[in-house]
Write a protein that holds these residues in place. Structure first.
Motif, short mmCIF file in Angstrom:
data_model
loop_
_atom_site.label_atom_id
_atom_site.label_comp_id
_atom_site.label_asym_id
_atom_site.label_seq_id
_atom_site.Cartn_x
_atom_site.Cartn_y
_atom_site.Cartn_z
N HIS A 68 0.84 -1.20 0.00
CA HIS A 68 0.00 0.00 0.00
C HIS A 68 0.87 1.25 0.00
CE1 HIS A 68 0.71 0.77 4.29
NE2 HIS A 68 0.42 -0.50 4.54
N VAL A 69 0.24 2.38 -0.25
CA VAL A 69 0.96 3.63 -0.48
C VAL A 69 1.82 4.04 0.71
CG1 VAL A 69 0.70 6.11 -0.92
CG2 VAL A 69 -0.74 4.46 -2.15
N ASN B 131 -0.59 -1.45 -4.62
CA ASN B 131 -1.62 -2.50 -4.55
C ASN B 131 -1.75 -3.27 -5.87
OD1 ASN B 131 -2.66 -2.44 -1.80
ND2 ASN B 131 -3.32 -0.37 -2.28
N ASN B 132 -0.59 -3.66 -6.41
CA ASN B 132 -0.52 -4.46 -7.65
C ASN B 132 -1.18 -3.81 -8.85
OD1 ASN B 132 1.11 -6.68 -7.11
ND2 ASN B 132 -0.53 -7.77 -6.08
N GLY B 133 -1.28 -2.49 -8.83
CA GLY B 133 -1.84 -1.78 -9.98
C GLY B 133 -3.19 -1.17 -9.73
N ALA B 134 -3.75 -1.36 -8.53
CA ALA B 134 -5.07 -0.79 -8.23
C ALA B 134 -5.01 0.73 -8.08
CB ALA B 134 -5.65 -1.42 -6.97
N GLU B 135 -3.83 1.24 -7.74
CA GLU B 135 -3.66 2.68 -7.57
C GLU B 135 -2.45 3.17 -8.36
OE1 GLU B 135 -4.67 4.14 -3.25
OE2 GLU B 135 -3.56 2.26 -3.11
N VAL B 136 -2.60 4.33 -8.98
CA VAL B 136 -1.49 4.99 -9.66
C VAL B 136 -1.33 6.39 -9.07
CG1 VAL B 136 -0.65 5.98 -11.82
CG2 VAL B 136 -1.73 3.73 -11.82
N LEU B 137 -0.12 6.68 -8.61
CA LEU B 137 0.19 8.02 -8.12
C LEU B 137 1.27 8.62 -9.00
CD1 LEU B 137 -0.77 6.35 -5.45
CD2 LEU B 137 0.14 8.35 -4.25
N ASP C 90 3.64 12.08 -9.27
CA ASP C 90 4.11 13.24 -8.51
C ASP C 90 3.38 13.37 -7.18
OD1 ASP C 90 5.80 13.86 -10.65
OD2 ASP C 90 4.27 15.06 -11.64
N GLY C 91 3.16 12.20 -6.55
CA GLY C 91 2.57 12.18 -5.22
C GLY C 91 1.06 12.27 -5.16
N GLU C 92 0.40 12.44 -6.31
CA GLU C 92 -1.06 12.59 -6.33
C GLU C 92 -1.73 11.34 -6.89
OE1 GLU C 92 -2.64 16.08 -8.13
OE2 GLU C 92 -1.16 17.43 -7.22
N LEU C 93 -2.80 10.90 -6.24
CA LEU C 93 -3.55 9.74 -6.71
C LEU C 93 -4.27 10.12 -8.01
CD1 LEU C 93 -4.50 6.84 -6.10
CD2 LEU C 93 -6.45 7.84 -4.88
N LYS C 94 -3.96 9.38 -9.08
CA LYS C 94 -4.50 9.72 -10.40
C LYS C 94 -5.52 8.70 -10.91
CE LYS C 94 -2.17 13.50 -11.30
NZ LYS C 94 -2.86 14.79 -11.46
N HIS C 95 -5.41 7.44 -10.47
CA HIS C 95 -6.33 6.43 -10.99
C HIS C 95 -6.51 5.32 -9.97
CE1 HIS C 95 -8.55 4.08 -13.86
NE2 HIS C 95 -8.27 4.90 -14.85
N VAL C 96 -7.76 4.84 -9.82
CA VAL C 96 -8.08 3.76 -8.89
C VAL C 96 -8.99 2.75 -9.57
CG1 VAL C 96 -9.29 3.17 -6.76
CG2 VAL C 96 -7.86 5.20 -6.83
N VAL D 78 -7.15 -4.74 -13.21
CA VAL D 78 -5.97 -4.39 -12.42
C VAL D 78 -4.84 -5.38 -12.64
CG1 VAL D 78 -5.01 -4.31 -10.09
CG2 VAL D 78 -7.13 -3.12 -10.59
N ASN D 79 -3.74 -4.87 -13.09
CA ASN D 79 -2.45 -5.55 -13.02
C ASN D 79 -1.40 -4.46 -13.22
OD1 ASN D 79 -1.78 -5.33 -15.93
ND2 ASN D 79 -3.40 -6.86 -16.19
N LYS D 80 -0.17 -4.80 -12.99
CA LYS D 80 0.87 -3.79 -13.08
C LYS D 80 1.04 -3.26 -14.49
CE LYS D 80 3.39 -5.56 -9.06
NZ LYS D 80 4.67 -6.12 -8.55
N ALA D 81 0.72 -4.11 -15.47
CA ALA D 81 0.85 -3.68 -16.87
C ALA D 81 -0.15 -2.58 -17.21
CB ALA D 81 0.65 -4.87 -17.80
N ASN D 82 -1.41 -2.74 -16.80
CA ASN D 82 -2.41 -1.71 -17.10
C ASN D 82 -2.07 -0.40 -16.40
OD1 ASN D 82 -3.87 -3.35 -18.79
ND2 ASN D 82 -5.39 -3.93 -17.27
N ALA D 83 -1.59 -0.50 -15.16
CA ALA D 83 -1.20 0.70 -14.44
C ALA D 83 0.01 1.36 -15.11
CB ALA D 83 -0.87 0.36 -12.99
N LEU D 84 0.96 0.54 -15.55
CA LEU D 84 2.14 1.08 -16.23
C LEU D 84 1.75 1.67 -17.58
CD1 LEU D 84 5.16 1.54 -16.14
CD2 LEU D 84 5.49 -0.79 -16.99
N THR D 85 0.79 1.05 -18.24
CA THR D 85 0.29 1.60 -19.51
C THR D 85 -0.32 2.98 -19.28
OG1 THR D 85 -0.20 -0.60 -20.38
CG2 THR D 85 -1.34 1.24 -21.41
N TYR D 86 -1.08 3.12 -18.20
CA TYR D 86 -1.68 4.42 -17.86
C TYR D 86 -0.59 5.48 -17.70
CZ TYR D 86 -4.12 8.03 -15.20
OH TYR D 86 -4.63 9.24 -14.77
#
Length: 267
Positions: free
Chosen positions: A47-48, A67-73, A75-81, A193-201
């Motif tokens: 977790h963050v 959280n394995n891609g459930a959250e993307v931050l 510059d310190g800001e939550l951008k996608h959940v 959710v997976n790390k790939a989709n979060a990394l794609t974002y």
């Protein structure tokens, strides 16, 4: 190939087994990467707040997939959940009853800033470990006590993770995504959710092509991320299943600064 983004898993990849890392060498990596206009991304099941604790001396110097891609931050800001369908919570809790005597402790339902734990097999040692690992952990009796989005359901069933994963898939199908980071640890998340989709974002947000991304991982929960990037690296101490793929190998394992040494050789 150029390297504009480098993403790394934490446990058994970036971190040593005692959860520390070579901070001096990491700073050298960051300085070299930033000088080339690149960025470092932590991509973890943690977790963050746990990540912020690990990287307290590097604030503002990395991006984060939690959280394995459930959250993307960024510059310190939550951008996608991405959250787990609420209807799946009770089903997963019921499925674990079959494995109650094999669970290390119980079932953790991870929200953005707290974790709800249903204890199925009381154990003071694992309860203490869970309280240290999960943010603001609260022990509950039933999922009916949860009234906020859940990002991840986590549990540990040593040696039976694949059997439990098959049970989840048989009952919930594609309404969730279930994966293991090895060692009996299982994570259940939103199917997107997976790390790939979060990394794609992140890559699309920063206008970076997959070919210009390097990634490091050791477990099956890193597989999609490694397949997505143009420069995948499996740790030498990785799950053997990763060795069946055409990934480069790190120059050393996680106990010997494998991520940092590999990066410094390649960029």
């Amino acid at each position: 190939m150029s390297v504009k983004l480098i993403a790394s898993d934490l446990d058994a990849t970036f971190l040593k087994d005692d959860k520390t890392f070579n901070e001096e060498l990491f700073q050298e990596v960051l300085d070299k990467l930033h000088a080339q206009g690149g960025q470092f991304i932590v991509a973890t099941g943690n977790h963050v707040q746990k990540v912020r604790d690990y990287f307290k001396n590097f604030e503002g110097q990395y991006q984060l997939i939690a959280n394995n891609g459930a959250e993307v931050l960024l510059d310190g800001e939550l951008k996608h959940v991405w959250s787990v369908p609420a209807s799946a919570l009770a089903t997963v809790s019921q499925l674990t009853d079959k494995y109650a005597d094999k669970l290390q402790l119980g079932v953790a339902f991870v929200a953005a800033d707290k974790t709800f734990m249903i204890v199925k097999r009381p154990n003071d040692k694992y309860l203490a470990l869970s309280e240290a690992y999960f943010e603001n952990m609260q022990v509950i009796d039933d999922v009916a006590e949860i009234h906020e989005p859940i990002l991840k359901i986590s549990l540990v069933i040593p040696a039976l993770e694949y059997e439990f994963m098959r049970d989840v898939k048989a009952v919930l199908g594609r309404t969730v995504h279930v994966t293991t980071s090895g060692y009996g640890a299982i994570d259940i998340v939103n199917p997107d959710v997976n790390k790939a989709n979060a990394l794609t974002y992140i890559a699309e947000t920063l206008d970076v092509a997959p070919a210009d991304i390097m990634a490091f991982g050791d477990g099956l929960n890193d597989l999609e991320m490694l397949e997505y990037v143009g420069q995948p690296v499996a740790m030498t101490n990785a799950d053997e299943a990763l060795f069946t793929h055409d990934f480069a190998l790190s120059v050393a394992d996680n106990e010997h600064d494998g991520v940092f040494k590999t990066i410094l050789e390649k960029i």
